[in-house]
Enzyme design. Structure first.
Site, mmCIF file in Angstrom:
data_model
loop_
_atom_site.group_PDB
_atom_site.id
_atom_site.type_symbol
_atom_site.label_atom_id
_atom_site.label_comp_id
_atom_site.label_asym_id
_atom_site.label_seq_id
_atom_site.Cartn_x
_atom_site.Cartn_y
_atom_site.Cartn_z
ATOM 1 N N LYS A 30 40.491 64.008 44.564
ATOM 2 C CA LYS A 30 40.609 62.602 44.937
ATOM 3 C C LYS A 30 39.243 62.125 45.391
ATOM 4 O O LYS A 30 38.737 62.548 46.431
ATOM 5 C CB LYS A 30 41.639 62.434 46.056
ATOM 6 C CG LYS A 30 41.940 60.992 46.418
ATOM 7 C CD LYS A 30 43.083 60.920 47.422
ATOM 8 C CE LYS A 30 43.445 59.475 47.751
ATOM 9 N NZ LYS A 30 44.573 59.407 48.708
ATOM 10 N N ASP A 74 53.988 56.461 55.534
ATOM 11 C CA ASP A 74 54.177 55.899 54.190
ATOM 12 C C ASP A 74 54.968 56.869 53.321
ATOM 13 O O ASP A 74 54.698 57.021 52.135
ATOM 14 C CB ASP A 74 52.827 55.576 53.542
ATOM 15 C CG ASP A 74 52.971 54.655 52.332
ATOM 16 O OD1 ASP A 74 53.954 53.901 52.290
ATOM 17 O OD2 ASP A 74 52.111 54.703 51.435
ATOM 18 N N THR A 93 39.519 57.453 42.496
ATOM 19 C CA THR A 93 39.950 58.011 41.219
ATOM 20 C C THR A 93 40.508 59.405 41.482
ATOM 21 O O THR A 93 39.929 60.179 42.253
ATOM 22 C CB THR A 93 38.784 58.105 40.219
ATOM 23 O OG1 THR A 93 38.215 56.812 40.048
ATOM 24 C CG2 THR A 93 39.260 58.618 38.868
ATOM 25 N N VAL A 94 41.638 59.723 40.844
ATOM 26 C CA VAL A 94 42.266 61.036 40.998
ATOM 27 C C VAL A 94 42.109 61.806 39.692
ATOM 28 O O VAL A 94 42.429 61.296 38.616
ATOM 29 C CB VAL A 94 43.759 60.893 41.377
ATOM 30 C CG1 VAL A 94 44.408 62.267 41.504
ATOM 31 C CG2 VAL A 94 43.900 60.115 42.680
ATOM 32 N N GLY A 146 41.633 50.756 42.830
ATOM 33 C CA GLY A 146 40.464 49.997 43.219
ATOM 34 C C GLY A 146 39.552 50.728 44.175
ATOM 35 O O GLY A 146 38.396 50.348 44.336
ATOM 36 N N ILE A 190 43.674 61.355 36.109
ATOM 37 C CA ILE A 190 45.109 61.148 36.275
ATOM 38 C C ILE A 190 45.424 59.704 36.657
ATOM 39 O O ILE A 190 46.344 59.092 36.125
ATOM 40 C CB ILE A 190 45.664 62.114 37.345
ATOM 41 C CG1 ILE A 190 45.481 63.569 36.881
ATOM 42 C CG2 ILE A 190 47.128 61.822 37.644
ATOM 43 C CD1 ILE A 190 45.889 64.584 37.921
#
Length: 577
Positions: free
Chosen positions: A37, A131, A21-22, A18, A14
């Protein structure tokens, strides 16, 4: 139940950043889609990233609520960190707002109430998101609202992993206290919830900026908007509550997510809409009903404590108008003379100081250029240090070093000549919220990631604006396919130059001569079949290289790779082994 790695299948990538990776995945044992994840293997050993990743897992695992993305599992070993999460079929609130613009009031209020429900559950467990933004809010196809990405969350009973001087978060959805680096509370998330509600109702952001510097400046100097100017979009009954959420001072905002939810849900006569109505809005079948809303004065807000008044001031207010006039006349002459007395005092004080102090040599003021620190392979910043900056009065023209001018990127600002820094000079304090600059020069080209966000691809057209403090810079090149991470200290109004050769930060393997031929494995993974001139790139460290041919015994060797090592060349004749 089988181990996670035996029952989990990765079906679709998806997103890649850096650091992680998902993936969309599938759990064969539980027959369901999941979100995976995964931190890149070379970072699994990094103590700071490992702590942050495990912090996110703990934060989500402690919250059990339908408005928060659920965590299913966590896989941890020496080289692997993977978080298995609930897979939400839908889109982000950010995408929905871009597609639809402003929302119907009852839809916006209902989504905001769902966000507050999720925050209420998080805050009850002592977790502040920090966030919160539309990109971290998911809207499912069924109309559900779910908060995700607790990677920056603050757990009250856990030590912080944020390095001193670092300001984390997204500027356009950041509270003033967060930008200034002061203590955060649940009110920080509530302020952002107010920003999101305003944007859903009006289709506009409260805080904007054409560059990061401008956006950050707008946060630091934030003043609440005049909501009456948006009366065509914001129903009158919402204005008092939204005004409280958007107050600059945390103490003037609503006190909790629970209190805010209770007040907001009562501002509409039909209450919070069922998720089926939100689903109808997503599919285009929603019909806005004509309803009569309660008057603004019916919205109950917390009573703010008033500052105690002086007895004389209170007496003036309580006195009849005639007495107040007499009081004003009695003190009027003194008030009229106060500015003249103050001016005379300043002049007299200046004369006394001039007379008493010894004479000093005068010097013409010098304009100091912006500073530049170069970060190279041979001279790099300590990972947790603050670089020394000379006082402006000690800089000279001989220190100026020229850097070629180039057109700045949208995030950039006007560049000024830098000066070279001396190692013996004393450090300065890093002020949260101040901005500095970063130039990136690397060989070969690379995508530049900062705080897990893509900032551009080298060669960049100009310096990047960053908040002062310590930042993790990740560089990704498709050929090398190994993230290279550096910790960089950014100082206020300072340009840092990161000059790096990516090849020095990876292991490089090439099968120069393998007879007769062989399949080449590195750490158990097949990389290629010889003959091939391809260079295999791996993270620095120890790696096991294996050569396999069906007619010969496998050849295996372990090699330790360190920074700056040349290409390791494989020269093997399997027939002679």
């Amino acid at each position: 139940m089988p181990p996670l790695h035996d029952r989990l299948t990765l079906t679709r990538e998806i997103n890649r950043s850096g650091i992680a990776t998902v993936w969309e995945g599938y759990d064969t044992s539980l027959d369901r889609k999941v979100l995976v994840k995964a931190i890149h293997p070379q970072y699994a050993r990094d103590p700071e990233l490992r702590t942050r990743f495990e912090r996110e897992a703990r934060a989500i695992a402690r919250i059990s609520h339908p408005n928060v993305v659920q965590i299913f599992d966590l896989e941890i070993d020496e080289d692997k960190l993977r978080l298995i999460l609930e897979f939400v079929e839908g889109q982000t609130l950010s995408r929905l707002m871009k597609d639809r613009g402003k929302f119907p009031p009852q839809i916006a209020i209902s989504i905001a109430c769902s966000i507050l429900e999720g925050l209420k559950a998080a805050h009850a467990d002592g977790i502040i998101h920090r966030d919160l933004k539309p990109d971290n809010i998911l809207i499912s196809k069924k109309g559900e609202t779910k908060i995700t990405d607790f990677g920056l969350a603050t757990l009250k009973d856990q030590p912080t992993v944020t390095m001193e001087g670092a300001v984390l978060g997204t500027p356009t959805y950041m509270s003033p206290e967060q930008a200034l680096g002061t203590a955060l509370s649940e009110n920080t998330d509530l302020f952002t919830a107010g920003l999101i509600l305003f944007e859903m109702l009006t289709g506009k952001r409260v805080i904007e900026g054409d560059s990061m510097r401008e956006a950050f400046s707008n946060v630091v100097n934030y003043q609440p908007p005049d909501l009456s100017l948006h009366a065509d979009c914001i129903p009158a009954f919402v204005i008092p509550l939204l005004g409280s959420l958007l107050a600059r001072e945390p103490g003037n905002r609503l006190k909790s997510a629970a209190e805010t939810y209770k007040a907001l849900s009562k501002t509409t006569p039909v209450g919070v809409l069922p998720i089926t109505k939100v689903e109808d809005y997503l599919t285009g079948s929603y019909v806005e009903e004509a309803v009569v809303f309660p008057p603004p004065e019916s919205v109950i807000l917390p009573v703010q404590e008033e500052k105690p008044r002086e007895p004389e001031e209170a007496a003036d207010e309580e006195a009849p108008e005639e007495q107040r006039a007499q009081h004003a006349g009695k003190h009027g002459n003194l008030h009229n003379w106060m500015p003249w007395l103050a001016g005379a005092f300043i002049v007299l004080s200046g004369f006394i100081i001039w007379y008493l102090l010894p004479p000093q040599k005068s010097s013409e003021p010098q304009t100091a250029p912006i500073d530049t620190t170069q970060v190279t392979d041979t001279l790099s910043l300590p990972e947790t240090s603050v670089v020394a900056v000379p006082p402006e009065s000690t800089r000279t023209d001989s220190e100026v070093v020229s850097i070629p001018d180039s057109k700045p990127q949208p995030r950039d600002t006007v560049k000024k000549p830098p000066v070279e820094r001396k190692p013996e000079e004393s450090p300065i304090e890093v002020f949260p919220g101040a901005l500095g600059f970063l130039r990136v020069q690397c060989k070969p080209w690379a995508r530049v990631y900062i705080a897990d966000s893509l900032w551009g691809t080298t060669p960049l057209s100009g310096p990047l604006e960053l908040t002062s403090g310590i930042h993790s810079i990740v560089l990704m090149n498709d050929e090398i396919n190994q993230p290279i991470s550096r910790l960089i200290t950014i100082l206020p109004d300072t340009t840092i130059l990161l000059d790096i050769d990516l090849y020095d930060y990876v292991a490089k393997i090439r099968a120069v001569s393998v007879r007769p031929w062989a399949d080449v494995y590195v750490d158990g993974t097949k990389e290629m079949r010889t003959p091939s001139n391809r260079v295999i790139f791996k993270p620095l460290g120890k790696h096991t290289i294996t050569l396999e041919h069906p007619e010969f015994r496998p050849y295996t060797e372990e090699v330790l790779f360190e920074q700056g090592d040349p290409i390791y060349e494989i020269r093997v004749d399997l027939a002679q082994m």
